[in-house]
Design an enzyme around this catalytic site. Structure first.
Site, short mmCIF file in Angstrom:
data_model
loop_
_atom_site.label_atom_id
_atom_site.label_comp_id
_atom_site.label_asym_id
_atom_site.label_seq_id
_atom_site.Cartn_x
_atom_site.Cartn_y
_atom_site.Cartn_z
N HIS A 157 -92.58 -7.15 24.98
CA HIS A 157 -91.28 -6.48 24.97
C HIS A 157 -90.22 -7.26 24.20
O HIS A 157 -89.10 -6.77 24.02
CB HIS A 157 -90.80 -6.23 26.40
CG HIS A 157 -91.59 -5.16 27.09
ND1 HIS A 157 -91.18 -3.85 27.16
CD2 HIS A 157 -92.80 -5.20 27.69
CE1 HIS A 157 -92.09 -3.13 27.80
NE2 HIS A 157 -93.09 -3.93 28.14
N ASP A 364 -83.39 -9.30 19.33
CA ASP A 364 -83.74 -8.49 20.50
C ASP A 364 -85.01 -7.71 20.17
O ASP A 364 -85.11 -7.13 19.08
CB ASP A 364 -82.59 -7.51 20.79
CG ASP A 364 -82.37 -7.26 22.27
OD1 ASP A 364 -83.35 -7.39 23.04
OD2 ASP A 364 -81.24 -6.95 22.67
C1 GDG Z 1 -86.24 -6.50 27.37
C2 GDG Z 1 -86.07 -6.88 25.88
C3 GDG Z 1 -86.32 -4.46 25.28
C4 GDG Z 1 -77.61 -3.51 32.00
N1 GDG Z 1 -76.55 -3.71 32.81
C5 GDG Z 1 -76.72 -2.89 33.86
C6 GDG Z 1 -77.92 -2.20 33.70
N2 GDG Z 1 -78.45 -2.59 32.54
C7 GDG Z 1 -79.66 -2.02 31.98
C8 GDG Z 1 -79.36 -1.30 30.69
C9 GDG Z 1 -80.72 -1.23 30.04
C10 GDG Z 1 -81.38 -2.51 30.56
O1 GDG Z 1 -80.60 -2.99 31.66
C11 GDG Z 1 -81.37 -3.60 29.50
O2 GDG Z 1 -82.34 -3.32 28.57
P1 GDG Z 1 -82.35 -3.99 27.13
O3 GDG Z 1 -83.40 -3.33 26.33
O4 GDG Z 1 -81.01 -3.84 26.51
O5 GDG Z 1 -82.60 -5.56 27.34
P2 GDG Z 1 -83.56 -6.58 28.21
O6 GDG Z 1 -83.21 -6.56 29.65
O7 GDG Z 1 -83.37 -7.90 27.54
O8 GDG Z 1 -85.05 -6.05 28.03
C12 GDG Z 1 -85.46 -5.72 25.10
C13 GDG Z 1 -86.61 -4.20 26.74
O9 GDG Z 1 -87.16 -5.36 27.40
C14 GDG Z 1 -87.65 -3.06 26.90
O10 GDG Z 1 -88.80 -3.31 26.18
O11 GDG Z 1 -85.62 -3.35 24.75
O12 GDG Z 1 -85.39 -6.04 23.73
O13 GDG Z 1 -85.26 -8.05 25.75
O14 GDG Z 1 -81.45 -0.13 30.50
O15 GDG Z 1 -78.79 -0.05 30.97
N3 GDG Z 1 -78.40 -1.30 34.57
C15 GDG Z 1 -77.63 -1.06 35.69
N4 GDG Z 1 -76.44 -1.71 35.91
C16 GDG Z 1 -75.95 -2.62 35.02
O16 GDG Z 1 -74.86 -3.16 35.22
N5 GDG Z 1 -78.07 -0.16 36.60
#
Ligand code: GDG
Length: 469
Positions: A157, A364
């Protein structure tokens, strides 16, 4: 239909907890697990005195989860250690803060071995096994050594680092060798995939034939499969009463100003310091426009046990405090910086109220926030996405304003361009991005990977020999 066994570091016990904790990924996995009557195996997040391999089964919403507890040493060396102090920084190109400790490497190997031995009795002959992410790279090889001949796939990921960076990791060659125990290895983008192939061929002497890598008689297929959000679920969230109420309330509290939104786990890979500095540059360079906007940055703390996360938190407190101190006025605060998390409905409402979505990671794997921002917009008056070129999502969301997040000037210019962008252009850009978010969603991603895994020829599996780790 083969049963699917999904193995990931963390599994939340109840389905409600699953969707709150992991959003789209959990929802999509749950659907696949339900359809195939599969099992989701992993760590419960809880600590036990000494590891005993006891599996806690739970069934909720038709999904069976099987979780184990880990002992303190595993949590320190495997999770906080090798996974989050070694691999996470290195794979995000931060070799300067990656910590190379033999204890971490040993703990990582031990935890992977424990996961493998514990899940092994649950695997039946026709099952397909899908291992998730950097915590569990050697797991497939451990399973092979226990005699598992099933199809096993692995999905990363996060980014795969350039070959030269990876060579700094003492265990790199051994670790990458273990990946030849998988039938299929997936990455979000071609760039990560190519870096992997380059390491395997240049450092290990693997042979690349089409989309297959061959090494010492073992063969692994490699694919790029960009993850998406659960677009249907997100539309429901965005249409909820809580989301609409949040949009209304946020607009009211904006007091006629345009909101710029950032939502990120508090992590150095997300480029938050550079984002604040780029925004400050915008404030400095555009004295007439600065009071037209404010930045709302939501950054729930994560991995607080790791020093580098404590440092980034302190640094962001300092930078945001300094910017607010220098620029705020009686009726205006330039940055609202919030260290807590909100429900997904509230997030959807906040995204929609924002004229600009600022998603500027330094590196990312994908970045789902960018896709959520697009999904939440009003089709008749959509906002503008400013997106880092170094996020996997930039490959698909090409109509965003793509920037180099290391350049404060580019970031400041992009904010100005976004504020001035005419409605027709905003709509035209947004439509294309929304079409991609809807089409290449998380269900599409899961099918793409699972179909490729199911297409693996049985003959090649039967002849495979385990790779010594
Ligand atoms: C890894 C990889 C890849 C954030 N703040 C809150 C909240 N979030 C949720 C967001 C989003 C998720 O968390 C974050 O997803 P990301 O993709 O931006 O980043 P990572 O956590 O680093 O994830 C990344 C992912 O895996 C999937 O393969 O895209 O590159 O690093 O959904 O909305 N959710 C809630 N409250 C918050 O305050 N409920």
């Amino acid at each position: 239909m083969s049963r699917l066994i999904v193995i990931s570091n963390r599994v939340a016990a109840a389905a409600g907890e699953l969707s709150a904790a992991r959003g789209g990924l959990a929802v999509a996995m749950s659907a696949a697990l339900r359809e195939s009557r599969g099992i989701w195996f992993g760590w419960s997040g809880k600590q036990t005195d000494s590891f005993n391999g006891h599996i806690d089964f739970n069934r909720s919403d038709g999904v069976t989860t099987a979780t184990v507890e880990l002992e303190e040493q595993d949590i320190d060396e495997y999770y906080n250690g090798y996974a989050n102090r070694t691999l996470w920084p290195l794979f995000h190109y931060r070799v300067d803060i990656a910590e190379y400790e033999r204890d971490f490497a040993d703990g990582y190997q031990r935890a992977n071995d424990r996961f493998a031995r514990t899940v092994f009795p649950l695997i039946e002959p026709d099952d397909a096994v899908w291992v998730q992410d950097y915590h569990l790279i050697p797991l497939g090889n451990e399973l092979r050594q226990l005699g598992v001949r099933n199809r096993i796939g692995f999905f990363l990921h996060i980014p795969w680092p350039p070959r030269r960076l990876l060579t700094t990791l003492p265990e790199a060659a051994a670790l990458v060798r273990t990946m030849f125990a998988y039938d299929l290895v997936g990455f979000h983008t071609e760039e990560w995939l190519q870096s992997f192939c380059e390491y395997a061929s240049e450092e290990l002497g693997a042979e690349l034939i089409g989309d297959r890598l061959r090494l010492d008689g073992a063969e692994v297929r490699v694919i790029a499969a960009p993850i998406g959000i659960d677009a249907k679920e997100f539309d429901v969230l965005a249409g909820s009463a809580a989301a609409k109420e949040t949009t209304r309330w946020m607009r009211e509290s904006a007091n006629g100003r345009e909101m710029i939104i950032g939502v990120d786990r508090l992590d150095y890979s997300k480029g938050l310091e550079q984002r604040f500095l780029g925004y400050e540059r915008f404030l400095r360079d555009n004295p007439d426009e600065r009071k037209r906007v404010f930045l709302l940055q939501i950054a729930p703390p994560s991995r607080a046990a790791v020093d580098s996360y404590q440092r980034i938190r302190a640094s962001l407190d300092e930078i945001s405090g300094r910017i607010n101190g220098a620029h705020a006025d009686l009726d205006w605060v330039p940055i609202r910086y919030v260290n807590r998390s909100y429900s997904r409905e509230v997030l959807a409402g906040v995204y929609r109220a924002a004229r600009i979505g600022l998603v500027t990671p330094l590196r990312d794997g994908m970045n789902l926030v960018a896709k959520e921002y697009v999904a939440a917009q009003d089709p008749e008056d959509p906002g503008v996405l400013i997106l880092s070129r170094f996020a996997g999502a930039a490959d698909q969301l090409k109509q965003a304003l793509l920037i180099n997040p290391f350049s404060a000037e580019e970031l400041a210019d992009a904010i100005r361009t976004a504020l001035a962008m005419p409605l027709e252009e905003r709509i035209a850009r947004w439509r294309q991005m929304k079409a991609n978010v809807d089409q290449e969603d998380v269900v599409w991603w899961r099918k793409r990977f699972v179909d490729a895994l199911m297409a693996v020829e049985v003959r090649s599996r039967a002849s495979r020999t385990p790779v010594p780790s």
